[in-house]
Design a protein around this motif. Structure first.
Motif, PDB file in Angstrom:
ATOM      1  N   UNK A 192       0.841  -1.197   0.000  1.00 46.40           N
ATOM      2  CA  UNK A 192       0.000   0.000   0.000  1.00 46.40           C
ATOM      3  C   UNK A 192       0.878   1.249   0.000  1.00 46.40           C
ATOM      4  N   UNK A 193       0.317   2.360  -0.489  1.00 50.64           N
ATOM      5  CA  UNK A 193       1.082   3.601  -0.556  1.00 50.64           C
ATOM      6  C   UNK A 193       1.236   4.215   0.825  1.00 50.64           C
ATOM      7  N   UNK A 194       2.483   4.381   1.263  1.00 48.23           N
ATOM      8  CA  UNK A 194       2.729   5.221   2.445  1.00 48.23           C
ATOM      9  C   UNK A 194       2.544   6.661   1.977  1.00 48.23           C
ATOM     10  N   UNK A 254       1.261   6.673  11.351  1.00 43.38           N
ATOM     11  CA  UNK A 254       1.020   5.392  12.024  1.00 43.38           C
ATOM     12  C   UNK A 254       2.374   4.770  12.376  1.00 43.38           C
ATOM     13  N   UNK A 255       2.381   3.516  12.833  1.00 43.74           N
ATOM     14  CA  UNK A 255       3.640   2.915  13.281  1.00 43.74           C
ATOM     15  C   UNK A 255       4.627   2.749  12.124  1.00 43.74           C
ATOM     16  N   UNK A 256       4.141   2.756  10.901  1.00 47.51           N
ATOM     17  CA  UNK A 256       5.031   2.558   9.756  1.00 47.51           C
ATOM     18  C   UNK A 256       5.700   3.850   9.322  1.00 47.51           C
ATOM     19  N   UNK A 257       5.014   4.949   9.478  1.00 45.39           N
ATOM     20  CA  UNK A 257       5.547   6.247   9.069  1.00 45.39           C
ATOM     21  C   UNK A 257       4.798   7.322   9.846  1.00 45.39           C
ATOM     22  N   UNK A 261       7.278  12.512   9.103  1.00 41.87           N
ATOM     23  CA  UNK A 261       7.977  11.806   8.024  1.00 41.87           C
ATOM     24  C   UNK A 261       7.125  11.742   6.758  1.00 41.87           C
ATOM     25  N   UNK A 262       5.862  11.405   6.937  1.00 41.75           N
ATOM     26  CA  UNK A 262       4.967  11.350   5.776  1.00 41.75           C
ATOM     27  C   UNK A 262       4.877  12.715   5.097  1.00 41.75           C
TER      28      UNK A 262
END
Lengths: 283, 159
Positions: A192-194, A254-257, A261-262
């Protein structure tokens, strides 16, 4: 994991599907490719009482290129990815589609199902927004056309009425002087797209006359980056126009980014998408 | 209950199923074809890949009722008259498996890949198998196994 019980209908025409939708109302969900809905049902995040499977409606499948690109809502990603005519008419779509999920997901998933689901990290919403596409929907009152810009209303929410069904997606064919691109920072596991950014530019005599840039993955829904578009129209190059592309955007971390950062990645990917689109428009 | 008729590995089966029955459960529990595995059960790992009308799909994310009227091929349908399919042979020859759990799905995805692209590069093989996970870290030999099968299938197919 097994979904909770439901009643199953497999209509063979749009009219039949619409009458089922009207009959069952909120209880019913449309089953398209099923690669968002069935996982949600298995996790019991969704438990519709009635499933209306529209896979047997042949009239909803296929791509017609004639002045514009008319894509039946039940056309699979795999069909779009490998469609030769589409590659020359509107290459940014197969470019983006090839980045969705994996081959098995693309064999089942459909453009209409994905747009109706409006996952905030789906790829195509950014492309449809950047190309200023249209979504054609049929309901009990007949057919209507919804501009892409009006379609995505919130996370997992669209302008579709509960009794409406997407029948087609209309995109422009791109000609000389026009260029579009989609670039994406995929989540390494899910794909999925970050952050994913689609850009479209039209050049007129060495300067940009039209510019649309849209981002997906970063926030609750895909949106246009109008400040970036204005800067490009004002003569800024891709780097200058996108330096603050993430500023002021509604971003979900979220925990991924994380959010910061996003936001930074929106600027990076907006620049890359715009550069690529400009190169293609000039090429 | 809904009555469905599905052709699986060339044989037609008519069964009554609950609409919520997933295709993978239909294959494993109703037809006793347990070669198709359930791994993650969340459309990620690819252990459940079968072909539906010739196209690979994750059978944990398809309802059995959606396969009504379709032709399904599972790992059990690949060998012909006791002769292993070139992909099965390749996984044997190149040690393309350790525990073997992901293998049926790997082979079914690879079969779809080779049907579309009979001469894939290593990169294309890896890309084509991105929907299949191996937790024994066996990808190197899996890629070799697919290359082995591709060569063998091309050799068998007169140009």
């Amino acid at each position: 994991m097994i979904p909770s019980s439901f009643e199953y209908h497999a209509p063979t025409s749009v009219a039949e599907a619409l009458s089922l939708l009207q009959q069952y109302g909120d209880e019913a969900k449309i089953l398209a490719g099923g690669h968002s809905l069935l996982p949600a049902m298995k996790l019991r995040l969704a438990a519709p009482g009635v499933l209306i499977d529209i896979n047997k409606i042949a009239e909803l499948r296929g791509v017609v290129i004639n002045g514009n690109v008319n894509i039946g809502s039940m056309t699979t990603w795999a069909t779009l990815e490998h469609h030769d005519g589409l590659r020359s008419a509107c290459g940014v779509l197969p470019e983006a589609v090839a980045m969705i999920g994996d081959i098995q997901v693309r064999n089942r998933g459909t453009i209409g199902g994905s747009l109706a689901h409006a996952d905030p990290a789906a790829d195509t919403p950014a492309v449809v927004l950047a190309l200023d596409g249209q979504i054609r929907a049929q309901g009990p009152g007949g057919e209507r056309t919804i501009a892409a810009g009006d379609f995505f209303t919130d996370m997992l929410s669209t302008a579709l009425e509960p009794t409406e069904l997407i029948t087609a997606v209309i995109l422009p064919t791109l000609g000389k002087g026009e260029g579009a691109a989609y670039v994406k920072f995929p989540h390494p596991a899910s794909g999925y797209a970050i952050v994913g950014v689609a850009a479209y530019v039209k050049m007129d005599g060495g300067s940009v006359s039209t510019c649309r840039v849209a981002v997906t993955g970063a926030g609750p829904k895909a949106v246009r980056l109008t400040d970036v578009e204005q800067a490009v129209l004002g003569g800024a190059d891709a780097a200058a126009a996108t330096a603050n592309a993430g500023a002021g955007l509604d971003i979900l971390g979220d925990i991924h980014a994380g959010e910061e950062y996003r936001r930074a990645m929106v600027a990076v990917y907006a620049k890359r998408a715009l550069q690529k689109a400009m190169e293609r428009a000039s090429g | 209950m809904t009555t469905i008729t599905v052709t699986v590995n060339g044989k037609s089966y008519t069964r009554d199923v609950e609409p919520r029955t997933l295709l993978v459960h239909f294959l494993r529990e109703h037809l006793n074809l347990t070669g198709t595995h359930i791994g993650c059960d969340t459309s990620q790992c690819g252990a459940c890949v079968v072909h539906i009308d010739g196209k690979s799909a994750k059978s944990c994310t398809v309802l059995a009722v959606q396969a009504d009227g379709a032709s399904v091929t599972t790992i059990e349908g690949l060998a012909e008259n006791g002769t292993l399919h070139p992909l099965q042979e390749g996984f044997w020859e190149k040690h393309g498996l350790q525990c073997g759990f992901c293998t049926p799905g790997m082979i079914m995805s690879a079969a779809d890949l080779l049907a579309q692209n009979p001469n894939p590069s290593e990169e294309e093989i890896r890309h084509g198998l991105e929907g299949n996970l191996c937790r024994c870290t066996g990808y190197e030999n899996i890629v070799r196994a697919v290359r082995y099968a591709a060569e063998k299938m091309r050799a068998e197919q007169p140009a």
